[in-house]
Design an enzyme around this catalytic site. Sequence first.
Site, mmCIF file in Angstrom:
data_model
loop_
_atom_site.group_PDB
_atom_site.id
_atom_site.type_symbol
_atom_site.label_atom_id
_atom_site.label_comp_id
_atom_site.label_asym_id
_atom_site.label_seq_id
_atom_site.Cartn_x
_atom_site.Cartn_y
_atom_site.Cartn_z
ATOM 1 C CG PHE A 21 -1.537 1.203 1.663
ATOM 2 C CD1 PHE A 21 -2.175 2.042 0.758
ATOM 3 C CD2 PHE A 21 -1.501 1.583 3.009
ATOM 4 C CE1 PHE A 21 -2.749 3.244 1.181
ATOM 5 C CE2 PHE A 21 -2.071 2.762 3.437
ATOM 6 C CZ PHE A 21 -2.685 3.601 2.524
ATOM 7 C CG ASP A 41 6.577 -6.504 -2.040
ATOM 8 O OD1 ASP A 41 6.050 -7.558 -1.642
ATOM 9 O OD2 ASP A 41 6.251 -5.381 -1.617
ATOM 10 N N GLY A 46 1.792 -7.524 -0.570
ATOM 11 C CA GLY A 46 1.796 -6.600 -1.706
ATOM 12 C C GLY A 46 1.100 -7.233 -2.906
ATOM 13 C CG LEU A 71 18.061 -7.374 -1.263
ATOM 14 C CD1 LEU A 71 17.727 -6.309 -0.245
ATOM 15 C CD2 LEU A 71 17.199 -7.188 -2.492
ATOM 16 C CG LEU A 83 7.807 1.628 3.449
ATOM 17 C CD1 LEU A 83 9.123 2.349 3.208
ATOM 18 C CD2 LEU A 83 6.741 2.210 2.533
ATOM 19 C CB ALA A 124 8.357 1.924 7.270
ATOM 20 C CE1 TYR A 155 4.084 -4.237 11.577
ATOM 21 C CE2 TYR A 155 3.177 -3.036 13.449
ATOM 22 C CZ TYR A 155 3.557 -3.085 12.111
ATOM 23 O OH TYR A 155 3.427 -1.957 11.332
ATOM 24 C CD GLU A 173 30.800 8.671 13.063
ATOM 25 O OE1 GLU A 173 31.745 8.581 12.286
ATOM 26 O OE2 GLU A 173 30.711 9.521 13.957
ATOM 27 N NE ARG A 196 -3.481 -2.209 7.055
ATOM 28 C CZ ARG A 196 -2.402 -1.687 6.480
ATOM 29 N NH1 ARG A 196 -1.799 -0.673 7.030
ATOM 30 N NH2 ARG A 196 -1.938 -2.184 5.363
HETATM 31 P P1 NAD Z 1 1.547 -3.537 3.240
HETATM 32 O O1 NAD Z 1 1.305 -4.843 3.899
HETATM 33 O O2 NAD Z 1 0.599 -3.077 2.207
HETATM 34 O O3 NAD Z 1 3.011 -3.463 2.639
HETATM 35 C C1 NAD Z 1 4.091 -4.219 3.121
HETATM 36 C C2 NAD Z 1 4.853 -4.746 1.928
HETATM 37 O O4 NAD Z 1 6.001 -5.468 2.387
HETATM 38 C C3 NAD Z 1 4.032 -5.727 1.094
HETATM 39 O O5 NAD Z 1 4.164 -5.413 -0.264
HETATM 40 C C4 NAD Z 1 4.641 -7.084 1.416
HETATM 41 O O6 NAD Z 1 4.489 -8.021 0.384
HETATM 42 C C5 NAD Z 1 6.068 -6.688 1.684
HETATM 43 N N1 NAD Z 1 6.788 -7.637 2.541
HETATM 44 C C6 NAD Z 1 6.387 -8.147 3.736
HETATM 45 N N2 NAD Z 1 7.335 -8.958 4.236
HETATM 46 C C7 NAD Z 1 8.359 -8.966 3.335
HETATM 47 C C8 NAD Z 1 9.596 -9.618 3.269
HETATM 48 N N3 NAD Z 1 10.013 -10.444 4.241
HETATM 49 N N4 NAD Z 1 10.382 -9.432 2.181
HETATM 50 C C9 NAD Z 1 9.991 -8.601 1.176
HETATM 51 N N5 NAD Z 1 8.803 -7.939 1.181
HETATM 52 C C10 NAD Z 1 8.006 -8.121 2.252
HETATM 53 O O7 NAD Z 1 1.625 -2.470 4.438
HETATM 54 P P2 NAD Z 1 1.728 -0.888 4.375
HETATM 55 O O8 NAD Z 1 0.531 -0.351 5.047
HETATM 56 O O9 NAD Z 1 2.076 -0.418 3.024
HETATM 57 O O10 NAD Z 1 2.970 -0.665 5.366
HETATM 58 C C11 NAD Z 1 4.279 -0.414 4.874
HETATM 59 C C12 NAD Z 1 5.220 -0.255 6.063
HETATM 60 O O11 NAD Z 1 4.785 0.823 6.892
HETATM 61 C C13 NAD Z 1 5.289 -1.491 6.952
HETATM 62 O O12 NAD Z 1 6.630 -1.702 7.334
HETATM 63 C C14 NAD Z 1 4.457 -1.137 8.142
HETATM 64 O O13 NAD Z 1 4.919 -1.762 9.320
HETATM 65 C C15 NAD Z 1 4.637 0.378 8.219
HETATM 66 N N6 NAD Z 1 3.454 1.010 8.838
HETATM 67 C C16 NAD Z 1 2.297 1.153 8.163
HETATM 68 C C17 NAD Z 1 1.197 1.718 8.789
HETATM 69 C C18 NAD Z 1 -0.109 1.922 8.081
HETATM 70 O O14 NAD Z 1 -1.065 2.406 8.705
HETATM 71 N N7 NAD Z 1 -0.247 1.644 6.814
HETATM 72 C C19 NAD Z 1 1.288 2.107 10.125
HETATM 73 C C20 NAD Z 1 2.492 1.919 10.798
HETATM 74 C C21 NAD Z 1 3.582 1.370 10.148
#
Ligand code: NAD
Length: 344
Positions: A21, A41, A46, A71, A83, A124, A155, A173, A196
């Site tokens: 997202f 990803d 995703g 990577l 993220l 993130a 988490y 550093e 959610r």
């Molecule tokens: P999301 O679940 O839509 O996106 C997370 C992405 O990470 C997905 O595309 C998923 O496939 C990928 N992913 C998960 N584990 C992985 C791994 N081991 N290797 C590679 N890719 C991996 O969630 P989002 O809402 O887009 O959140 C993005 C980031 O922001 C997250 O780290 C989340 O903890 C943080 N965050 C989001 C919110 C929110 O309200 N959306 C709030 C607090 C923190």
Amino acid sequence: MRRSRRVQQTQTALVAGGAGFLGSHLCEALLHDGYRVICVDNFLTGRMENVSSLIGQARFRLIEQDVCVPLELGETVDRVFNLACAASPPRYQADPVHTTRTCVIGTLNLLELAASNGARFLQASTSEVYGDPEQHPQREDYVGHVNCTGPRACYDEGKRTAETLCFDYLRAEMADIRIARIFNTYGPRMDPADGRIVSNLVMQAIEKRPLTIFGDGRQTRSFCYVSDMIGGLRRLMDVNPNPRQPVNLGNPGEFSILELARLVRELTGTKSPVKFLPLPQDDPRRRRPDIGRARALLGWSPKVPLRQGLLQTIAFFSSLDDLTMEPIAPVNRTEAGKVRNLQL
Ligand code: NAD
């Protein structure tokens, strides 16, 4: 209109979790401003649809890989945005061990990548590092109230450890790191089935099903629209000098879940009743960011009111062809090592 941060020479930004997202909106914004973007990803949460409009663009590369595997890019990067991690409780609890691995091993791998490239790194993080807070609103110097053995711990504690790693790299550093503590963010491209609160209520309203509320609905949350959040993440990554402290990003407007449900009913025109369900374990009662630090250091504050953001989100969910809820299945951990370059 989005303020442009166009780069003079092409810089490369890696977005781990870029098909999610927030990640997909971030990839789009970076491409718009002239970056070359590498999206990594594993498609755990995703979706290919999130980045399908980017595939084929000359400055966009997509790698299907779990960040728990180091990577090997074959090119240098200037910015690393981490993220990668499922963000919704049912999703990250489906395989809690993998969630912890993602937060710890995944973050470590990406920090190493940033260190070896001399790249800036943005983590993130999340308001969940405050747990069920005893301080309100939450400021960055509040150390939190987290249950390390509860079902959310994979988490919450995973993200806390990720912050620890980032600060250890900073103090040594080894890398220039920045930490965004993200509060609830919503908008188009949220997964309609990820459990959610905003996606749940909007989907239920669109499908004319009862709106489910956990507990009595008086618990509060703050809701930040996605474009505001992406602006905040970009500013934190770009700001000089390094703040060397975590920065809350979120919308300080505070709404009870009941108020949110009423607004969703009004904006969708649904007559669906509200159905109350038991509150899940460790569900925080109040959540609101103190964004004084973000205002002072980044000159940032959110602009999009909840009503306007919800209208955009409702329009997005209403436009989806297939609204069926996918069951949340445990992750196949053997898939974690898979690496696939989808576009070189
Ligand atoms: P999301 O679940 O839509 O996106 C997370 C992405 O990470 C997905 O595309 C998923 O496939 C990928 N992913 C998960 N584990 C992985 C791994 N081991 N290797 C590679 N890719 C991996 O969630 P989002 O809402 O887009 O959140 C993005 C980031 O922001 C997250 O780290 C989340 O903890 C943080 N965050 C989001 C919110 C929110 O309200 N959306 C709030 C607090 C923190």
